[in-house]
Write a protein that holds these residues in place. Sequence first.
Motif, PDB file in Angstrom:
ATOM      1  N   LEU A   1      32.444  36.214  30.218  1.00  0.00           N
ATOM      2  CA  LEU A   1      33.815  36.152  30.691  1.00  0.00           C
ATOM      3  C   LEU A   1      33.763  35.960  32.194  1.00  0.00           C
ATOM      4  N   GLN A   2      34.203  34.799  32.656  1.00  0.00           N
ATOM      5  CA  GLN A   2      34.322  34.545  34.091  1.00  0.00           C
ATOM      6  C   GLN A   2      35.714  35.047  34.475  1.00  0.00           C
ATOM      7  N   ILE A   3      35.776  36.108  35.267  1.00  0.00           N
ATOM      8  CA  ILE A   3      37.049  36.724  35.620  1.00  0.00           C
ATOM      9  C   ILE A   3      37.302  36.554  37.112  1.00  0.00           C
ATOM     10  N   ALA A   4      38.399  35.887  37.435  1.00  0.00           N
ATOM     11  CA  ALA A   4      38.811  35.730  38.833  1.00  0.00           C
ATOM     12  C   ALA A   4      39.979  36.682  39.068  1.00  0.00           C
ATOM     13  N   LEU A   5      39.954  37.399  40.197  1.00  0.00           N
ATOM     14  CA  LEU A   5      40.980  38.390  40.526  1.00  0.00           C
ATOM     15  C   LEU A   5      41.618  38.088  41.874  1.00  0.00           C
ATOM     16  N   TYR A   6      42.920  38.343  41.945  1.00  0.00           N
ATOM     17  CA  TYR A   6      43.642  38.220  43.212  1.00  0.00           C
ATOM     18  C   TYR A   6      44.714  39.305  43.264  1.00  0.00           C
ATOM     19  N   HIS A   7      44.908  39.871  44.442  1.00  0.00           N
ATOM     20  CA  HIS A   7      46.031  40.769  44.735  1.00  0.00           C
ATOM     21  C   HIS A   7      46.343  40.579  46.214  1.00  0.00           C
ATOM     22  N   PRO A   8      47.630  40.561  46.579  1.00  0.00           N
ATOM     23  CA  PRO A   8      47.959  40.324  47.997  1.00  0.00           C
ATOM     24  C   PRO A   8      47.428  41.398  48.942  1.00  0.00           C
ATOM     25  N   ASN A   9      47.116  42.598  48.432  1.00  0.00           N
ATOM     26  CA  ASN A   9      46.605  43.684  49.290  1.00  0.00           C
ATOM     27  C   ASN A   9      45.139  43.989  49.036  1.00  0.00           C
ATOM     28  N   GLN A  10      44.379  43.014  48.576  1.00  0.00           N
ATOM     29  CA  GLN A  10      42.981  43.291  48.237  1.00  0.00           C
ATOM     30  C   GLN A  10      42.138  43.678  49.451  1.00  0.00           C
ATOM     31  N   ASP A  11      42.592  43.335  50.645  1.00  0.00           N
ATOM     32  CA  ASP A  11      41.846  43.716  51.848  1.00  0.00           C
ATOM     33  C   ASP A  11      41.866  45.231  52.064  1.00  0.00           C
ATOM     34  N   LYS A  12      42.681  45.959  51.323  1.00  0.00           N
ATOM     35  CA  LYS A  12      42.755  47.424  51.443  1.00  0.00           C
ATOM     36  C   LYS A  12      41.779  48.130  50.506  1.00  0.00           C
ATOM     37  N   GLY A  13      40.844  47.384  49.912  1.00  0.00           N
ATOM     38  CA  GLY A  13      39.795  47.995  49.099  1.00  0.00           C
ATOM     39  C   GLY A  13      40.159  48.249  47.648  1.00  0.00           C
TER      40      GLY A  13
ATOM     41  N   HIS B   1      34.870  37.391  40.130  1.00  0.00           N
ATOM     42  CA  HIS B   1      35.023  36.712  41.408  1.00  0.00           C
ATOM     43  C   HIS B   1      36.343  37.159  42.014  1.00  0.00           C
ATOM     44  N   PHE B   2      36.390  37.269  43.324  1.00  0.00           N
ATOM     45  CA  PHE B   2      37.606  37.697  44.020  1.00  0.00           C
ATOM     46  C   PHE B   2      38.140  36.526  44.829  1.00  0.00           C
ATOM     47  N   SER B   3      39.415  36.221  44.633  1.00  0.00           N
ATOM     48  CA  SER B   3      40.038  35.076  45.296  1.00  0.00           C
ATOM     49  C   SER B   3      40.886  35.539  46.469  1.00  0.00           C
ATOM     50  N   CYS B   4      40.826  34.782  47.557  1.00  0.00           N
ATOM     51  CA  CYS B   4      41.651  35.072  48.734  1.00  0.00           C
ATOM     52  C   CYS B   4      43.038  34.443  48.616  1.00  0.00           C
ATOM     53  N   THR B   5      43.215  33.551  47.644  1.00  0.00           N
ATOM     54  CA  THR B   5      44.498  32.877  47.466  1.00  0.00           C
ATOM     55  C   THR B   5      45.017  33.125  46.054  1.00  0.00           C
ATOM     56  N   PRO B   6      46.335  33.056  45.864  1.00  0.00           N
ATOM     57  CA  PRO B   6      46.902  33.283  44.529  1.00  0.00           C
ATOM     58  C   PRO B   6      46.286  32.349  43.490  1.00  0.00           C
ATOM     59  N   LEU B   7      46.158  32.857  42.278  1.00  0.00           N
ATOM     60  CA  LEU B   7      45.558  32.107  41.188  1.00  0.00           C
ATOM     61  C   LEU B   7      46.602  31.522  40.241  1.00  0.00           C
TER      62      LEU B   7
ATOM     63  N   ALA C   1      37.012  53.809  33.389  1.00  0.00           N
ATOM     64  CA  ALA C   1      37.352  52.383  33.266  1.00  0.00           C
ATOM     65  C   ALA C   1      36.131  51.552  33.658  1.00  0.00           C
ATOM     66  N   HIS C   2      35.896  50.480  32.946  1.00  0.00           N
ATOM     67  CA  HIS C   2      34.757  49.613  33.250  1.00  0.00           C
ATOM     68  C   HIS C   2      35.041  48.733  34.470  1.00  0.00           C
ATOM     69  N   LEU C   3      36.289  48.246  34.578  1.00  0.00           N
ATOM     70  CA  LEU C   3      36.739  47.545  35.783  1.00  0.00           C
ATOM     71  C   LEU C   3      37.793  48.436  36.408  1.00  0.00           C
ATOM     72  N   LYS C   4      37.407  49.110  37.487  1.00  0.00           N
ATOM     73  CA  LYS C   4      38.229  50.157  38.087  1.00  0.00           C
ATOM     74  C   LYS C   4      38.939  49.648  39.340  1.00  0.00           C
ATOM     75  N   PHE C   5      40.275  49.687  39.291  1.00  0.00           N
ATOM     76  CA  PHE C   5      41.105  49.264  40.407  1.00  0.00           C
ATOM     77  C   PHE C   5      41.582  50.473  41.203  1.00  0.00           C
ATOM     78  N   ARG C   6      41.684  50.328  42.499  1.00  0.00           N
ATOM     79  CA  ARG C   6      42.249  51.373  43.364  1.00  0.00           C
ATOM     80  C   ARG C   6      43.692  51.004  43.702  1.00  0.00           C
ATOM     81  N   LEU C   7      44.531  51.036  42.689  1.00  0.00           N
ATOM     82  CA  LEU C   7      45.947  50.722  42.855  1.00  0.00           C
ATOM     83  C   LEU C   7      46.773  51.790  42.149  1.00  0.00           C
TER      84      LEU C   7
END
Length: 165
Positions: free
Chosen positions: A8-20, A130-136, A44-50
């Motif tokens: 599974l190729q997973i690309a992620l984006y969030h506008p506040n991802q620079d906050k860790g 993969h983490f994207s700097c722009t909206p997907l 959680a296997h993929l753990k978000f700090r949100l």
Amino acid sequence: MERPTTVLQIALYHPNQDKGIFEDIPHHLEHDTTQLIIGRGQNAHLKFRLPGISRHHISLEPYLEKGNVCLTFCLKILSRNSIVWVNGLTLKYLEQVPLTAVSKVIFSGVQMVIHVEGGASKEKFACCIHFSCTPLIYRAKAEETDEFEAIQEDPEPPQETRELN
């Protein structure tokens, strides 16, 4: 030659991802054929700090279709308090949908695009994140949910896209 393991190729984006918020998410993960939990909980296997994400928010559940040698996946909503958008469908608690070769998912401001690359292994699968700097994902205003409207507004699509409409 067939790939030994489904990826599974997973690309992620969030506008506040620079906050860790993606800090605890690995770039590569191998997993057995149990459900893969996505959320903010310790297990959680993929753990978000949100804060808007439940401890167990969604799961990716692998299964074998009759006559198929490659794993297939469905996405299941585990959060009682959230709406998840998957390929144009709005899903709520305990609803699920099979993933397509490329699936677009939005939840709690996170944009996720999942590419399923089939493989022969029936015992495990891998995730490459993969983490994207722009909206997907760009969605028309009519498709937006209340939850989506609460986050940063989508930027305008590229000029050539607008001219085609």
